[in-house]
Design a protein around this motif. Structure first.
Motif, short mmCIF file in Angstrom:
data_model
loop_
_atom_site.label_atom_id
_atom_site.label_comp_id
_atom_site.label_asym_id
_atom_site.label_seq_id
_atom_site.Cartn_x
_atom_site.Cartn_y
_atom_site.Cartn_z
N SER A 10 -25.43 23.23 -109.85
CA SER A 10 -26.55 22.51 -109.23
C SER A 10 -27.45 21.91 -110.29
CB SER A 10 -27.37 23.46 -108.35
OG SER A 10 -26.55 24.02 -107.38
N ILE A 11 -27.75 22.72 -111.30
CA ILE A 11 -28.61 22.23 -112.39
C ILE A 11 -27.94 21.06 -113.10
CG2 ILE A 11 -29.47 22.82 -114.69
CD1 ILE A 11 -30.29 25.51 -113.60
N LEU A 14 -28.24 17.98 -110.83
CA LEU A 14 -29.60 17.47 -110.66
C LEU A 14 -30.21 16.96 -111.96
CD1 LEU A 14 -31.01 20.15 -108.22
CD2 LEU A 14 -30.68 17.74 -107.73
N SER A 15 -29.74 17.48 -113.08
CA SER A 15 -30.36 17.10 -114.35
C SER A 15 -29.98 15.70 -114.79
CB SER A 15 -29.98 18.11 -115.44
OG SER A 15 -28.59 18.10 -115.63
#
Lengths: 139, 137
Positions: A10-11, A14-15
């Motif tokens: 997820s990170i 999203l990053s």
């Protein structure tokens, strides 16, 4: 373990939200026009990134060409954008949405990409629009 | 004990303060990073508007006064940032050339990741340069 993996994924996804700048098209055509009307409209009502729709239709005999300049995202706020109705030197009208602030009667240069729907409005010297007034008088 | 410490720390972080678009809107006009462009106000204003529009930010408001053209923008939340807010001011009658000032704040004041003011300024100034070059000035 699975939760950690999902979290890391997820990170990672999203990053990707880094600051990025769209390039300007190198293949452009300039047009000259005069601001005939200016109104403030809700930017959220414009098509998201569907700006700059139809100045490419300059070659067509359309009544109204619509060129947006409302680069927006889905979570866009309550911004207002200017809707300019222009009288082009060719005699045709055009509608352009822009964040630039102009006045009625201003002479403008319109930079239109030949390979995308990108367009921009710049204030121009008044003498460039000298030929536009007679066209307006005919109407 | 650890949970209590974490709770207190979270409270401190939450109450430390967040920047909003009003924070940058009401900031001192000298705040931020400035650069002077060797073009007239109207040209730089148009170039700035286009440069900001080409960034992946949300333009929240635009306003022109007798002294300046102002754009307030925000950048969306991401994994490492609560988002950022910023302001671009193009000054009328700023002496030789036209002065542009970019100021930006991270929404979370304690955040060390995300886009900083320097990065916003460099991208916006580079965008203005590109616009002016494309315009043939």
């Amino acid at each position: 373990m699975r939760c950690i993996l999902v979290f890391i994924l997820s990170i990672g996804l999203l990053s990707c939200e880094r600051l990025e700048r769209e390039p300007i098209s190198s293949d452009v055509t300039f047009y000259v026009g005069k601001v005939a009307a200016a109104t403030r409209v809700d930017a959220t009502k414009q098509e998201s990134r569907g700006k700059r729709v139809a100045l490419s239709a300059l070659s067509l005999n359309s009544l109204v060409m619509v060129v947006g300049s409302t680069a927006t995202e889905k979570d866009f706020g309550d911004d207002k954008v200017w809707k300019y109705e222009l009288q082009l030197a060719s005699g045709r009208p055009a509608v352009i949405f822009s964040y630039n602030v102009l006045s009625i009667g201003d002479c403008v240069r319109i930079r239109q990409s030949n390979i995308s729907d990108d367009a921009a409005l710049f204030l121009a010297a008044e003498n460039l629009c000298a030929a536009i007034n007679p066209i307006e008088q005919q109407n | 004990m650890v949970a209590r410490l974490f709770f207190i720390l979270s409270l401190c972080v939450a109450t430390y303060g967040c920047a909003t678009t009003n924070t940058v809107r009401n900031a001192n006009q000298d705040a931020g990073i400035s650069r002077v462009f060797n073009n007239d106000y109207d040209t730089v204003k148009a170039a700035a508007a286009e440069a900001i529009e080409r960034l992946n930010v949300n333009i929240r408001s635009t306003e022109e006064t007798s002294t300046s053209y102002q754009v307030i923008f925000s950048k969306s939340i991401s994994a490492f940032s609560w988002g950022e807010v910023g302001r671009v001011l193009v000054f009328r009658n700023s002496g030789e050339g036209t002065k542009v000032t970019v100021s930006a704040e991270k929404r979370s004041q304690l955040q060390i990741t995300g886009t900083n003011e320097q990065k916003f300024a460099s991208e916006i100034f580079a965008g203005i340069d590109e616009e002016l070059k494309a315009l043939g000035t």
